[in-house]
Each structure stands twice: as C-alpha cells, then as structure tokens.
Scaffold this active site. Structure first.
Site, PDB file in Angstrom:
ATOM      1  N   ARG E 108     127.564  89.605 -16.380  1.00  0.00           N
ATOM      2  CA  ARG E 108     126.560  89.731 -15.308  1.00  0.00           C
ATOM      3  C   ARG E 108     125.147  89.512 -15.849  1.00  0.00           C
ATOM      4  NH1 ARG E 108     125.404  87.931 -11.747  1.00  0.00           N
ATOM      5  NH2 ARG E 108     127.626  87.719 -11.448  1.00  0.00           N
ATOM      6  N   LYS E 143     102.516  83.683  -9.830  1.00  0.00           N
ATOM      7  CA  LYS E 143     103.353  84.511  -8.942  1.00  0.00           C
ATOM      8  C   LYS E 143     104.778  84.572  -9.496  1.00  0.00           C
ATOM      9  CE  LYS E 143     100.399  83.477  -5.005  1.00  0.00           C
ATOM     10  NZ  LYS E 143     100.231  82.821  -3.686  1.00  0.00           N
ATOM     11  N   LYS E 175      88.109  81.906  -7.923  1.00  0.00           N
ATOM     12  CA  LYS E 175      88.647  81.901  -6.567  1.00  0.00           C
ATOM     13  C   LYS E 175      87.577  82.293  -5.562  1.00  0.00           C
ATOM     14  CE  LYS E 175      93.391  82.864  -7.889  1.00  0.00           C
ATOM     15  NZ  LYS E 175      94.585  83.645  -7.551  1.00  0.00           N
ATOM     16  N   GLU E 205      88.439  77.057  -7.218  1.00  0.00           N
ATOM     17  CA  GLU E 205      89.110  76.905  -5.924  1.00  0.00           C
ATOM     18  C   GLU E 205      88.064  76.623  -4.852  1.00  0.00           C
ATOM     19  OE1 GLU E 205      91.799  80.157  -4.782  1.00  0.00           O
ATOM     20  OE2 GLU E 205      90.831  80.098  -2.822  1.00  0.00           O
ATOM     21  N   ASP E 226      92.318  74.146  -1.705  1.00  0.00           N
ATOM     22  CA  ASP E 226      93.197  75.142  -1.106  1.00  0.00           C
ATOM     23  C   ASP E 226      93.382  74.903   0.382  1.00  0.00           C
ATOM     24  OD1 ASP E 226      94.845  77.362  -1.326  1.00  0.00           O
ATOM     25  OD2 ASP E 226      93.274  78.672  -0.554  1.00  0.00           O
TER      26      ASP E 226
END
Lengths: 291, 291, 291, 291, 291, 291
Positions: E108, E143, E175, E205, E226
C-alpha cells in the site's frame, strides 16, 4: 570525597517535554482517544486527584503535568506533594482541573511516567533508609531504560540516591574485560590516563585485593569492589585507606545493605533500582465538576 | 472468539532500529566510549556469549543484534536460542564475534533491551504456565514504558501472552469514568457505537453484575470484569454466556491466576507484566579471540 | 594527573552520519543539484583528489567520506593521509572515484566538514608545537559551534590537544558568577561537592591567589587560573604544589604560550581553537575517468 | 453494528502541529519569504478572509490557524464556519488579523492544508448525500497521502463519512492474496483468529458468494464484497443476514451509489475520497487594515 | 529564455528515503501488519507485478522500490518501465520478487507513492500533449501536498512539465497583495530588487496591460498574466516583446490550453497538476513463487 | 541588476528555534547544568548584560534570546542594540533579567550563537566599508557551517553583505569541472538552460576572457571571474558591458578589495566571511538582583 546530598533540582522542560510528547503520540496513534472523544462532551470539565495507593516517594510530577497540558493547555495542576516527598497510601499528590476529555486522554501517559519514576524513587528510598545512619550512599548504574536515562537517574536522586556516570563518555570505568584486553590492571589504568581529559575520573572494577593493590598503586579516583564478601569488603576498605572512593556492588538487597555499609564503603551500587524496581501504584481519582 | 496463538513474528527492522539508535546515542553522548577507546586496540577481535544467568524466556535478540552491528557492521552474531525460547541458567543464547571495542561499546545498550524484554517475556510465561491447561489467556495493558510499547507488547507475545489494545485509537475501552460522564452504561455504549468505525471493537469495564447486564443488553465485544471476587467472576461468566469476551483484571498473581482461570474467563489482564516485571539476568561473557 | 595522549580514535558512524545528512540535505534543498544534474551525464565517472593547499593537520576524513557515499554508495575512497596527519601544500589527502555527478554534488558538504575540522586540528597543532617540550597540554573549551561539539572536540584531539568538559553535565566548573552567588569560594565548592556524584570532577576558576588558597583548602580537582600574569601563574603553580591540575586561560597566542608553559601549568585552554580558527584550505581536484 | 455518527471531534494540537511545521519549513526553505520580507513593512497590519470560491464542506481550520500563528503568534482568527460545515461560493469561512507579512508568508501552507482537507470533506459529503436516506455509510480506505493519514481520515469524518482501519495494525483485512497464500478462506480466517488479540476485528474480502459462505461459516466481523454487481450484492446481503457488517467496494460513483445502497449493504468504501478528490477552491481575500 | 527539457534525473536517495519511512511507519503503527504476519509463512516467497490499469505516465518507481526494500532488503525489483515512460492499460511496470509477507506489507505504501506521482505525471503529460507543437511549456505551482513538494515537482518533470519556484525563498513572485502593500507595481519591484541577491529572479503578477507596462518599465524576469482573456494574452505577449518570460494562469483545461499557447505565452501554469490530479490506477498482481 | 540593500528582516522563529534547542540540549546532556544547579538557589534572581568587548556589528540577538527563554520563560530581555547595529567595546547590547540559574545555564549557548554570527556580521561590515563608495557589493558563498547556513547568511546580511545562492537547488553555478564535463562553455550553458525552470538564474565561472566571451554569447545572468588580476577584471567588466552581473572571487582581503571594486565588478564574493571569520568577543556581565 564528593557525594551528592543537594536539594533535588528539576530538569529543564526542554529535556523532558520531548519524552512526554513521545509517550502521548504513541498512545494517540492516528485517530486519537476514540473512547473519550465519543463519550465525553467537549465542554464538560472535571477534577482529578493523583492519589497514591501505597507508601513510597514521588518523582515525575513535572512530566505528568506536561502530559495533561500538552493535550489541553487550559488544564491547571495544584501540587500537594513534590518530587522527593514521601507519601502514604491515600495521599493526594496533586489535583488537576480542566476538560474531562483532556484529563482522560492524558491519564495513562501521565501515570506511566509518574508511577515508573516514583517506583524508582521509592525503591531507592527504601534502600537508602537501611543505611541512613552511615556514611554510605546508594548509587545507580547504566542499567536504565533506553531513552529514559536522564529521568530515571533523576528519580534515583529524588529517592535520596546518588548518580553513577550517565554514559560511556563522562567517566572511565575499567571493567574485567578491559583489564583482560590490557593484560594487567596497571596497563589498563595507564592507557586510560593517557586517553582522557583532566576532568574525567577513573574508576576500576576489581575482584581481588591483589587487583585492588595494583589499582591503588597507579592512582585512581574510585574502585568498584565487585561481588566481594563482607570480610573482603572490610579488608578492601582498610587497604584503600581513603585513597579512592570505594563502591560495593553485586546483588544487594535491603537485608544485606546494612552489613555492607558497615564495612565502611562509600557507595553501594544497585542496578535493580532502575532496571527492575516495580512501579509505585498511583491512581487518578476522577470527578465531574460541580459547575 | 479470536485469541492470539500464532508463531511469534519479528517486528520489521524499520520499527526497532530507531529505538536502538536512541539507546546507543544516549550512552555514547558527545565523546563515545572513553574507556574502551583508550584501552582496546582498534584491531583486536573478540568473541562474546550472551548467557542467561537464570531461567526464563528470551525476547529482544533482534534489538541486541542491531546494537552491535550499528557500532560496527563487521560484527557477526550466531543465535543458539530465539525469541520465545525458554532458557535455563547457563544457557548461551547467542555468540558474537567482532572487534573487541565494538562489543564492549554496544554491550550495555544490547543488554538493556535484551534483559528488559526477556524479563517481560519471562514474567508472562510464568503466569501463562499457571493457566496452560485452561482456555484462559494472559493479556497485557497500556501500562508500558513510554516509547517502548511496540517492543514490550512484542515481549508479551514472546512469553505466550496476548496483546490488549495498543493505544487509545485502535479499540474502545469504556471505563468507570466514561460511564460516569455518560450517566449510564447504556448511554456510554451508544455514544461509542455512534462514534467509531466498523472495525473498532468495544469493551466495557464493569464493577457489578448490574452493569454487566446493561452492557450485554447493548451488545458489546468484550467486558472487563474489574476487581471481582472469584464468585462474582463465575457468575459474570455465566451471565455473559458467550455473548462477549470476558476479561478479568485486578492484582493477579501466579497464585491467584488458576482460580481466576477456573471461573471460565477468556482473558486475565495484568499490567504488572510490562510495568513492573524485573529484568531477566543475561550477561555477556567476553573472550579475546585466539587468532 | 591524567592528560590525554592516546592515539586518535574514530567516532562511531552512528554519531557522525546524522551531521553529514544534515549538511547534505541543507545543500540539496527541494530540487537537488540543478547544475550537475543538468550538465553531467548519469553514467560519466570521474576521479577526484582532496588536496591540501596549505600546510596543516587533517581531520574529518570520515565525515567527508560519508558525504560522498550518502550521495552514491558506489563511490570509493582511498586515503593517503589519516586524521591527525600533517600535510604540506600540494599533498593529496585522499582519492575519490565514482560517478562524476555524485562527486560534484557532495563536494561542498564534504569540504565544509573537512576544511573546518582540519582548520581546528591545524590551529591546535600550531600551538601544541610551541609547548611540545614541556609537560603542558593545550585544551579546548565549550566555545564550539552549536550542534558540532563532538566533532570539533575530536578535531582538537586530532591536532594533539586535550579535551576540556563536553557539556554542563559531565564536570563541575565553578566560575566567578557561581562564587558571587555562593558568597565565597568555600561555600561554592561545598555546595558542588554535596550536589554531584562520585565520578564528577570539580574545577574552580580563580582570579587571585587568595581565592586559589581557599579553593585548595577545600580540596578540588583542578583550578582555572584566569587571566593571570606570568608571575602570578608561577606563584599559583608553586602554591598548588601538585594538589590540583592547573589550567591557565586568557587570550593565549602562539607567541605567549611558551612563557605560560614555562610557569609549569598543566594546561593552557584556548577558546579560539574552536570558535575562531580559520579553515584549512583543502580543494578537490577533479578529473574525468579515462575509461 | 457500530457506525460512526458522532459530532466531529478535533484532533489534539500535538498530532497536527508537526505537520504544519513541516509544511511551513518546506516553503520557507533557507531564506524565508523573500518577496514579503522585501515588500511588506514589518509594522503593517492587515485583515484577510478565507473565502470559499465554490460550494462544499470545510475541513482543516485548525491546521490553517496553526500555520498563521506559527509564523506570528499575534495573529488572531475568528471563525465563521467550522469543520464539517457546508459552505456556498462566496462564504467567508474565517477572518484573520495580524501583521501583513505573516499573513502572506503563511497563506500558501494554510491553504494547501485547508483546500485539500476541504476537498476530501466535500467529496465525501457529495457521495454521502446520495445515500442519506438509507442505512448505508460511506467509508474511506488506506489509499491516503503518506504522512497525512490522520488528517485525511479526519476530513472524511468532517464530510459525514466513516473511517475504515487506520493502518495495518489496528484490524485484520484478509484480501485475495492472503487467501491465495493460506489456500482457502477458512484457513486464512483461522490463522488470523489465532494471531490477533481480542480487540482486533477481522474483515474478509470476497469475490464470490461461495467465498462469502465460507467466511460466514468461520465467523467474521465484516465482509468486503469486491466489485460485485448489484444483483450479487443483493444476494450477498441476504446471505449475510446480519451476521457481519457488509462493505461494497469497486469504482463507486455518485451515480452508482444509490443503487448500491439500495442493496442493503452497510458500507460503501471509496478510495477516491482520499487519493483523488480535487481540492475545494478556497482563497484568501486580503485587505490592509484601516488603522 | 531557459525552459527545462532535460532528461529526467532521479532525486538522491537521501532526499526520498525519509518520506518512504514516514509512509511505512504510518501504516505499520505499533503492531505491524497483523494480517500478513498471521497468514503468510515467513519463508514463503512470491513475485508481484506492478501493472497499470489505465494509460498514463509513470513516476515514483524509486520510492516504490525503497518501500519494498525497507521492509525486507532481500526483495529484488526489475523495471520494465522507467519514470517518465508512457504506459497503456495492462503494462507491467516492474516485477518484484521476495518474501510474500514483505511484498504484502509494503504494497500500500509503495502504491500510495507510485499512483499519486504517476497521477501527477500523467495529468502533466496530458496537458503537455495539447501544446506539444508550440513553444509553450506547462509549469506547476506551490499548491502541493505539504511535505511532498520535492517529489511532486519531480513528478511534474516526469510528465514533461517544467517547475516553477520551489518555495518562498528561491525566487520573488510579486502578487496582487504585495502590489497593494507597496502602493504601486513600480515600488513593489524596486523593493524586491533592493532586497534580494543577484541569483534571484523576479516575477510579477499583473491583471491588466497597464500593470504590465509598469512592470516592464522597471525591468523584470517574468510576468504572470493572471486570468486574462485570450485577446488580452495576445496583446500582453506583443507588449512584452521578449523582454520577460510570459506565464499565463487561471483555470486552464486541456480544452483551453491550445488557444492559450497560440497566444505565444512561454508558460502556462496549472495548480491542478499537483493539488487535484487523480491518481494513476496501478495495481499489484501477486503470485506465489513456483519454487 | 538587483542587489540587496533592504532593511534587515528577522528570520521566523520556526526557522531558528530548532537550532537553539539543538545547542542547548548538546550542552545540557543527560544531567543538566551540574554546577549552577548545585550552587544557585532556585529562587535567586539576577540581571546580566551582554556587553561587547570589541568593536563590530551585532547579529544573532533573536537566537540568544530564545536560548534564555527556552531554559526559563520568565526571563525578560531588553535590547539596547539590534541585529545590524555597530557596537564599540563596552557597549551593552542587551539586558537580561530572570532566575540566576537560568541565565548561567543558557549563557554559553546564547553566546556561542551571538559571538559567531556577530563575528560574521563584523567581518562582512569591515570589508563592505572598504567599498562603500562604489557600486560593488560584498557577497558570501556556500562555504558555511553545516546546519547553520540560514543563520550565517542572515549574519552576512546583518553586516551589509548580499547573499549568493543558498544551496545547490536555487540557482545554477557552472564551475570549471562542469565545463570540463560538458566539453565547452557553450555546451554547459545549453544543458543548464534546457534543464532548469524559468525562475532559476545561471552563473558561469570563467578563468579567461575567451571563456567569458563564449558565456556571454550564450546569454547568462552572471559571470564569476575567478582569480583574475586587476587588469583582467577591468577588461572583463568592459567586455561584459552590462550584459551580466559580474562577480570577482579569489582570496580577497580588505587591502585588495578597493582595487577590485575599482574595476567596476558588481560583486566581490568571499568565502572567508562564513568559514573563517573569528567570533566577535561578547561577554555576559552578571549581577545578583538587589531585590
């Protein structure tokens, strides 16, 4: 000769908290406390008393307290006894208040530390009591539970005992096998002296008075008189005449300790204190809060 | 009812090697083995036998072996006994060959594991022997040394015992305090059933036959009959009538075990096996190699 | 008096491998060696020589070797020099063979350990050389790099120095602030003797001959003569008259060391060896394999 | 039969904080948050809302909160939703106040936990909704992310699902390969019963009704009906007749779940919940503080 | 502009073995594999094939192999496919031989790594295929699963994708919130340039062409466009005119990717690859050895 | 070209606390601070000043503070200087109040961090001062202490220096050996460009102007001009003509730095800053509290 009689000093939290975390995480596993989570409402509070079920000496209250607070930092603990204190059956050692669930979840880990360390402290105190009117001290060994040496040696201190070396690296202890390798007591001691720094003491284990004489001739800090009869011990102490700390070892019991101490040895070392002392039976009496 | 009788299976190295490392590093400290490094020439080889000084059951040979090989991977070990085997005083359990220095450096850590686990296995075997002709099994508890639960439960198996739950997360055990929180045995069981998955068994601790009836009415997997008299146990077993596994607990001794087993309980649980069993005295007999 | 002169003993792999892993993982980060992975074909092999660019004493070859082998266990290493050996500029210390990529990836970690430890060994050897015809030994302090104490103290030994205590827990060193707390030299020593075990030595730092007399009156193992003039040191050594190990400290340089040694002190301690010694410049000469 | 319906209980901080630390340190690397450190003044404060961009069920708020507070313990968090709550697109789940820099530094780690766990909870809730009027429960598997099993199983609970076993050690699941090794269903079950303790349940995977009959004849706690047709499942449930928990598995979808549930099986297990559920899209809406 | 197309390089064992240990220990818990230990004889050997049940791209074979060998180092593995290779349903990826019990115990954990990483590689390859005849590359984000970033980014490379930054510390990504804090695109860029070293690239960004012009005026390495429309992207690429790497982001799918690539952007970044890609279904076909 | 001049930003506690714990536990060993525990009463409080004994630049106050507070969280610290501040001999950097015993126990660990990092900051500041009126920046290398790279690079920033890459994984640095492997500068650069992501910069080490021309022809971010003469450096800077960041390296001293800077190179890199800078001598002046 320096023999530890200081008031007991706590170990820094940074030394003991990782052990408590290890214990708690081992018990929580991957799903936490299934029973208490299912049954105890999150907002229910309780009080609990740590109560001794038998006479002995307490040790490990810091670890027990950390166990409860690591599960819920709102838990408060009031101590009625402190590490090193004697208790009789029925004595409340500490009182715990907080979420019922947290108390039940941490209970076993807290008790596993507290009962074990109190067991060591109690065993130590029992044997210390048999030699209390002598100059002989009771000392532990390296026969400790892997991972728990620092706290088990602390428990020995809590019981009135004295600590032997803490590892292979803080003192030299020349044993029979080292002597066999070196070829003689003298050569072993010479090599050890040439090999360690100025703040490292040297102790030699001897089986006979001949070996003892050889060791004393080289100059050493301590001698371990292994499995000698009372008569041999008495002659060994005479022979040493204050030139080294004398330590007797070998299957000591509360019954035999007074006679050993009467030989005038400085130390009696007992592995049993840390490797085989039974726990002190301490329980947790739980009550829901009135409020 | 499933009660473990399988041949003993070793724990994977990945589970036990970290414990041995922890033990060795605790002993080596920051300077290593001062004594052996100073006295034993690097190229001197030796043989050593692990010899039991008393009768018992062996457990922990894998850990002992890892201890020696982590210090020097040229060490070889030949086993004359295996975990779970009985030994008498004088039996050579295993023979070790390798650098003299490595053998001496690892000796204490190896023995600390081996003597402790063999002590647990021996204590378990002693009590198992008293009930061997019955259907009753001896089972351990969660009163284990923090950090060592996996290997202490293994030692119980080595001694012929059976394992209770391994943590708070693999089974439900509803105790008196949980019942007090829930308000009744029935409510506690209902909450537990609603709170856990389909592969989690539920055991309930009961003090009286009334509680036992309530628990059976709810349907449970096992009952812990706590501190009951022989007569109460007998009635409890009758009352259960096979509807649950029955477990007796409370200050069991080799003397009292047969009578408890005679009541027909399935299990007798004993915390003493892991929290207070004395070590089995195993020593290391060292000899310089002829070559 | 025991002053370390033993042949240098290697530290067990179990003590040093975790440090090398820490160093490698710090360098590999989350993406590994971008440059070597992009440029060096996986099947290209190479040889490399670790070559000293300046004279000194080598220490740390075990750590360097582990670094290369942890990246690729097919790397082989042949040593031409060993820890504790002197080298001159241009000396090849060791030869490494294996995948080109592995050699380049491990290079910096291997050199960071090797150059630092060789730097400490070389600095130690330089100052040891100035007192080589005396009975005075050079000793290090606890002013080491956090996390690297065991290997930095090892490097001091490689350079011919002797180790002072390894931590707060293996010997007592009573400093000026401890004396201020206790109120007197005598009280400080009494408390220390009452507080530690029989294998713990006690050293006291003194600034004046008056303090020294007080310390000697109590009976101690060693005295740290802090920042004394040559004349004061000479008088201190006379006063001690062999009753304790004498240690001089305070901004010692190769120029001042001989005069200090000439006072007859047993030890000269120098924090500089571990906190400020420059690295020994060792480079890696890389060549693609012919085959 | 016990099937988990309890109110969701939080995991102790001691179990989840190490995971959050692992996530943060992986993101901070060796130099920290270059961008925020360079651009955001240290004393600038901000508020941020965790806002769901799509409908679903929330899980992981404790981990998200710990992420922010581990970077700066002055961060405060007010929750508008709790784990297990449903959200629609645009719902503010929680509001965060504190240093702008800390919020930006912890943002990704907090969201990586929160979105993943909410994704699992949402997927679970979706499929639970399709069988909500039946007695069938949705259960997860061991097909979880290595290292995150405890929190992914928690997320399944947050979504209304039930947990299967947590590891290889808390229940027996006899699969086809185990049966092949044992030679028959009966032998496999017998060995398992002989090999585990009284609080370990046993489930058997069966492919056919013949195997099912063999398993039931031995007596087991649960059967895993693997990849059976609806008709087979119906006959299996009839055959079991309450003698074991029945679990259906094999590529279940929201479309097929109702028909499977209609067969009367107790559990439908779905590996997809933890190995392939997409994240729930939750964003962080950031605003500089007015003050 | 440098865009990764190198042959896939393995991660050093030192980087991945700790992850496999974490996975195995999580599954073994405190008692190991109850089922396989009870049922499989210790000396029974088996072969097993890792077989893909669906088309995709393989990644993670090193981790799978380590899983089996950490349970039993006598396991041998022969690879028929390598990381980065395409497979179709039914393809045998690797063959494993060794003790039956070890294969079942590690199965597993091995599959949890292999299926997850192959899922990421397959998702990456799918989307890469849609832009294969363009100069546009597919790139991942931060992410990722906490703790698994290194191996998930590796899986993206195995699928033909390119890696974005690995953490907060290896590149600057300015950002929207950073721009809000700085007050303008220009100020944010200025602060970033003043705050980082010469080997740190800066990406900004931007949501609008105005912001893009401001960023280009400052001079930057890359722009993140973006959530722009195809038309906006086209104009952005024109505006950039090679002065920076252009990256498009925002809910990209295999359907929309070709049109985005047709705008001429250098990179399309997709968080979905690591946060929501389903596993590749790979199974283990087990057979007892004939011998 | 971006060259770091930002105000110094602290590292998150989560990054540095583990290092301080490592340092403290190394010093506490298994028995804690024998001396202070024996001599200092538990309830005695004290104040202590961290005082510089020589001129320099401070770095590491966060680590020092954590050291004291990890031993006793009642310790308070008031800073008179901050990281990056210049001090002269006698300057009180910070004042500490709390239990006397805690101050003495943490003293050495706190100072070991503070003196080492301040030493690096001071060495950096000294050399920065020699080029302060130029556009040239001083930059560190990867020649750092294993395990301490993050904080040593921080100390370089505290001294006014700029950081080079932090590991093998955050930038490409093509060295002579890489070029030898690739066969040419051009091939090495091509492989690197094909192998890394869009946020990874590429620097090439060149020994000659011919190599420099080849590198520039490929297009790179930075060139490392290794061991060039002042004349060569001047010609190299001319040749580069702003097309890449220029970095000079090779046994730079405060005496040679100004002439190197006068060539117009952007960066001068110096390994000595982290591998060989001596500590800044900072002491702890201790006084018992009046109260």
């Amino acid at each position: 000769m320096s023999l530890q009689r200081r008031p007991l000093q706590p170990l820094p939290t940074i030394m003991i908290e990782p052990l408590v975390k290890m214990g708690l995480l081992e018990d929580l596993g991957r799903a936490g406390d299934l029973t208490s989570d299912a049954i105890a409402p999150a907002d229910m509070t309780a009080t609990a008393a740590l109560v001794s079920r038998q006479p002995g000496v307490v040790a490990g209250l810091d670890l027990a307290g950390i166990a409860f607070r690591l599960i819920d930092d709102s838990v408060t603990i009031v101590r009625h006894r402190h590490d090193g204190d004697k208790v009789v059956a029925g004595d409340a050692i500490a009182e715990i208040r907080g979420p019922a669930r947290a108390i039940l979840t941490a209970e076993r880990t807290a008790l596993n530390f507290l009962c074990r360390l109190s067991g060591i402290a109690s065993a130590t105190a029992s044997i210390v009591a048999t030699v209390v009117n002598t100059n002989t001290r009771i000392v532990c060994t390296r026969k400790t539970t892997p991972g728990l040496r620092a706290i088990e040696k602390y428990a020995v201190r809590a019981g009135g005992g004295v600590n032997h070396r803490f590892g292979l690296d803080d003192a030299v202890l020349i044993k029979d096998n080292h002597i066999a390798i070196a070829g003689s007591v003298a050569t072993a001691i010479e090599r050890a002296k040439a090999g360690v720094g100025h703040l490292v003491k040297i102790e030699v284990e001897v089986d006979t008075l001949e070996q003892l004489e050889q060791a004393l001739a080289e100059g050493i800090d301590a001698v371990l008189l292994d499995n000698m009869s009372i008569e041999q011990l008495r002659r060994a102490v005479d022979l040493v005449a204050g030139r080294a700390v004398t330590e007797a070892s070998g299957r000591v019991t509360p019954e035999t300790a007074p006679a050993i101490a009467a030989t005038g040895v400085d130390l009696i070392s007992i592995g049993w204190l840390t490797h085989s002392a039974p726990v002190l039976d301490i329980g947790l009496d739980f009550a829901l809060s009135d409020d």
